[in-house]
Design a protein around this motif. Structure first.
Motif, PDB file in Angstrom:
ATOM      1  N   ILE A 188       0.868  -1.179   0.000  1.00  8.49           N
ATOM      2  CA  ILE A 188       0.000   0.000   0.000  1.00  8.49           C
ATOM      3  C   ILE A 188       0.898   1.220   0.000  1.00  8.49           C
ATOM      4  N   SER A 189       0.909   1.943  -1.091  1.00 15.43           N
ATOM      5  CA  SER A 189       1.769   3.102  -1.180  1.00 15.43           C
ATOM      6  C   SER A 189       0.996   4.317  -0.735  1.00 15.43           C
ATOM      7  N   LYS A 190       1.489   5.009   0.265  1.00 16.65           N
ATOM      8  CA  LYS A 190       0.789   6.197   0.713  1.00 16.65           C
ATOM      9  C   LYS A 190       1.361   7.424   0.045  1.00 16.65           C
ATOM     10  N   MET A 191       2.187   7.203  -0.965  1.00 14.62           N
ATOM     11  CA  MET A 191       2.748   8.335  -1.679  1.00 14.62           C
ATOM     12  C   MET A 191       1.677   9.031  -2.459  1.00 14.62           C
ATOM     13  N   ASN A 192       1.824  10.314  -2.596  1.00 16.28           N
ATOM     14  CA  ASN A 192       0.855  11.095  -3.327  1.00 16.28           C
ATOM     15  C   ASN A 192       1.039  10.862  -4.816  1.00 16.28           C
ATOM     16  N   THR A 193       0.049  10.326  -5.477  1.00 14.19           N
ATOM     17  CA  THR A 193       0.173  10.099  -6.919  1.00 14.19           C
ATOM     18  C   THR A 193      -0.423  11.250  -7.702  1.00 14.19           C
ATOM     19  N   PHE A 194      -0.934  12.244  -7.013  1.00 17.97           N
ATOM     20  CA  PHE A 194      -1.546  13.414  -7.655  1.00 17.97           C
ATOM     21  C   PHE A 194      -2.709  13.028  -8.553  1.00 17.97           C
ATOM     22  N   ARG A 195      -3.352  11.923  -8.247  1.00 18.46           N
ATOM     23  CA  ARG A 195      -4.512  11.487  -9.022  1.00 18.46           C
ATOM     24  C   ARG A 195      -5.751  11.684  -8.176  1.00 18.46           C
ATOM     25  N   LEU A 196      -6.813  12.193  -8.791  1.00 15.96           N
ATOM     26  CA  LEU A 196      -8.040  12.399  -8.029  1.00 15.96           C
ATOM     27  C   LEU A 196      -8.978  11.210  -8.136  1.00 15.96           C
ATOM     28  N   GLU A 197      -8.718  10.336  -9.103  1.00 16.64           N
ATOM     29  CA  GLU A 197      -9.617   9.203  -9.291  1.00 16.64           C
ATOM     30  C   GLU A 197      -8.817   8.030  -9.841  1.00 16.64           C
ATOM     31  N   PRO A 198      -9.368   6.823  -9.753  1.00 14.00           N
ATOM     32  CA  PRO A 198      -8.596   5.679 -10.256  1.00 14.00           C
ATOM     33  C   PRO A 198      -8.489   5.700 -11.775  1.00 14.00           C
ATOM     34  N   LEU A 199      -7.426   5.047 -12.283  1.00 12.75           N
ATOM     35  CA  LEU A 199      -7.256   4.951 -13.730  1.00 12.75           C
ATOM     36  C   LEU A 199      -8.342   4.062 -14.321  1.00 12.75           C
ATOM     37  N   GLU A 200      -8.536   4.185 -15.631  1.00 15.79           N
ATOM     38  CA  GLU A 200      -9.574   3.379 -16.286  1.00 15.79           C
ATOM     39  C   GLU A 200      -9.335   1.887 -16.109  1.00 15.79           C
ATOM     40  N   THR A 201      -8.063   1.491 -16.152  1.00 15.80           N
ATOM     41  CA  THR A 201      -7.773   0.058 -16.044  1.00 15.80           C
ATOM     42  C   THR A 201      -7.845  -0.435 -14.615  1.00 15.80           C
ATOM     43  N   GLU A 202      -7.904   0.503 -13.641  1.00 20.77           N
ATOM     44  CA  GLU A 202      -7.857   0.075 -12.244  1.00 20.77           C
ATOM     45  C   GLU A 202      -9.153   0.296 -11.518  1.00 20.77           C
ATOM     46  N   ARG A 203     -10.222   0.479 -12.258  1.00 24.09           N
ATOM     47  CA  ARG A 203     -11.503   0.720 -11.606  1.00 24.09           C
ATOM     48  C   ARG A 203     -12.162  -0.577 -11.193  1.00 24.09           C
ATOM     49  N   PHE A 204     -13.132  -0.445 -10.270  1.00 27.73           N
ATOM     50  CA  PHE A 204     -13.908  -1.590  -9.826  1.00 27.73           C
ATOM     51  C   PHE A 204     -15.099  -1.718 -10.770  1.00 27.73           C
ATOM     52  N   TYR A 205     -14.987  -2.581 -11.767  1.00 23.17           N
ATOM     53  CA  TYR A 205     -16.096  -2.782 -12.708  1.00 23.17           C
ATOM     54  C   TYR A 205     -16.918  -3.980 -12.263  1.00 23.17           C
ATOM     55  N   PRO A 206     -18.188  -3.791 -11.898  1.00 17.67           N
ATOM     56  CA  PRO A 206     -18.989  -4.900 -11.369  1.00 17.67           C
ATOM     57  C   PRO A 206     -19.079  -6.108 -12.309  1.00 17.67           C
ATOM     58  N   SER A 207     -19.155  -5.853 -13.618  1.00 19.94           N
ATOM     59  CA  SER A 207     -19.305  -6.988 -14.531  1.00 19.94           C
ATOM     60  C   SER A 207     -18.061  -7.865 -14.516  1.00 19.94           C
ATOM     61  N   LYS A 208     -16.892  -7.223 -14.475  1.00 19.35           N
ATOM     62  CA  LYS A 208     -15.656  -8.016 -14.459  1.00 19.35           C
ATOM     63  C   LYS A 208     -15.504  -8.767 -13.144  1.00 19.35           C
ATOM     64  N   ILE A 209     -15.830  -8.082 -12.052  1.00 20.68           N
ATOM     65  CA  ILE A 209     -15.694  -8.704 -10.733  1.00 20.68           C
ATOM     66  C   ILE A 209     -16.661  -9.868 -10.624  1.00 20.68           C
ATOM     67  N   LYS A 210     -17.850  -9.716 -11.213  1.00 24.10           N
ATOM     68  CA  LYS A 210     -18.842 -10.797 -11.128  1.00 24.10           C
ATOM     69  C   LYS A 210     -18.310 -12.064 -11.791  1.00 24.10           C
TER      70      LYS A 210
END
Lengths: 106, 159
Positions: free
Chosen positions: B31-53
């Motif tokens: 778990i990196s607590k470094m500031n990545t200067f990102r306000l939201e997750p990247l497209e490839t790193e999102r929680f997509y319900p269909s994929k998780i299902k």
């Protein structure tokens, strides 16, 4: 931020308060939908009053009393110092009610 | 301290910026607590319900295929073990999403003509956080898996 131990206590109190929704009701397939929605909604609004610095998840399962068995298990991936959960189990003559609340710090 | 290591001074021109390398080198599972200067997750790193299902479906079917006795006859301690096992295996598969916190709930029960209702409500950021469910049933038992995933963002703080 450091409310962790206080949270468990307050949360279990809020959750046990929600028992009154199922106090004198028998299991009814048409009513139970509204019941679960109402319970979870009330718990969320009470939790929001305690602190807005957390994200909450409230799950309510109501099952009719029958011969069947039931197991509820949960795992999590979070930081144990700031996040946690609380579960409450309640029953009357016709139904079981299991409520779990998870909270994570923002 | 990571920032002032001697290796850093030797790097001059690199294709990858120093900030990006800091994030890469701490790795996905640390778990990196470094500031990545990102306000939201990247497209490839999102929680997509269909994929998780789909992930949940594969795991549940794989585990239930081994549990032949449980499918025929519900037994208390076996169900307890299987519920815990399903939760753990599903969680281990989903922790590859970086900067996401995961909660997995499994309900395993016996079918005896009863009614059951499971509901959940959440207080979260609906743009980044989501949940996925999957239910599996046979003649004698049913299994419901609910997965919640929320983005772990250090920028949301109340005044």
């Amino acid at each position: 931020f450091f409310f962790s131990s206080r949270r468990r206590h307050t949360r279990c109190r809020e959750v046990s308060w929600a028992r009154r929704w199922v106090q004198e009701t028998a299991y009814n397939a048409t009513d139970v939908q509204g019941c679960t929605n109402a319970i979870t909604k009330e718990i969320i609004s009470k939790l929001k009053e305690i602190s807005t610095n957390f994200k909450y998840i409230v799950t309510c399962a109501i099952m009719q009393k029958c011969e069947g068995g039931l197991h509820v298990a949960s795992t999590c991936f979070w930081s144990t110092s700031t996040d946690g959960n609380c579960a409450l189990r309640w029953e009357n003559e016709t139904l079981y009610c299991i409520i779990t609340v998870s909270y994570t710090h923002l | 301290c990571f920032f002032f290591s001697s290796r850093r001074r030797h790097t001059r021109c690199r294709e990858v910026s120093w900030a990006r390398r800091c994030v890469q080198e701490t790795g996905v599972h640390g778990i990196s607590k470094m500031n990545t200067f990102r306000l939201e997750p990247l497209e490839t790193e999102r929680f997509y319900p269909s994929k998780i299902k789909e992930i949940i479906k594969d795991e549940v079917e794989r585990i239930m295929a081994k549990e032949k006795e449980l499918e025929k006859l519900y037994k208390d301690d076996e169900a307890k073990r299987v519920a815990g096992e399903i939760s753990e295996q599903v969680r281990n598969k989903i922790t590859m999403l970086p900067r996401h916190k995961i909660v997995v709930q499994t309900v395993v029960g016996e079918k005896a003509g009863q009614g059951l209702r499971i509901a959940s409500k959440s207080l979260w950021a609906h743009e980044f956080d989501n949940s996925a469910t999957y239910s599996y049933e046979t003649d004698k038992i049913y299994c419901v898996v609910i997965v919640f995933g929320y983005y772990y963002c250090l920028l949301y703080t109340s005044p």
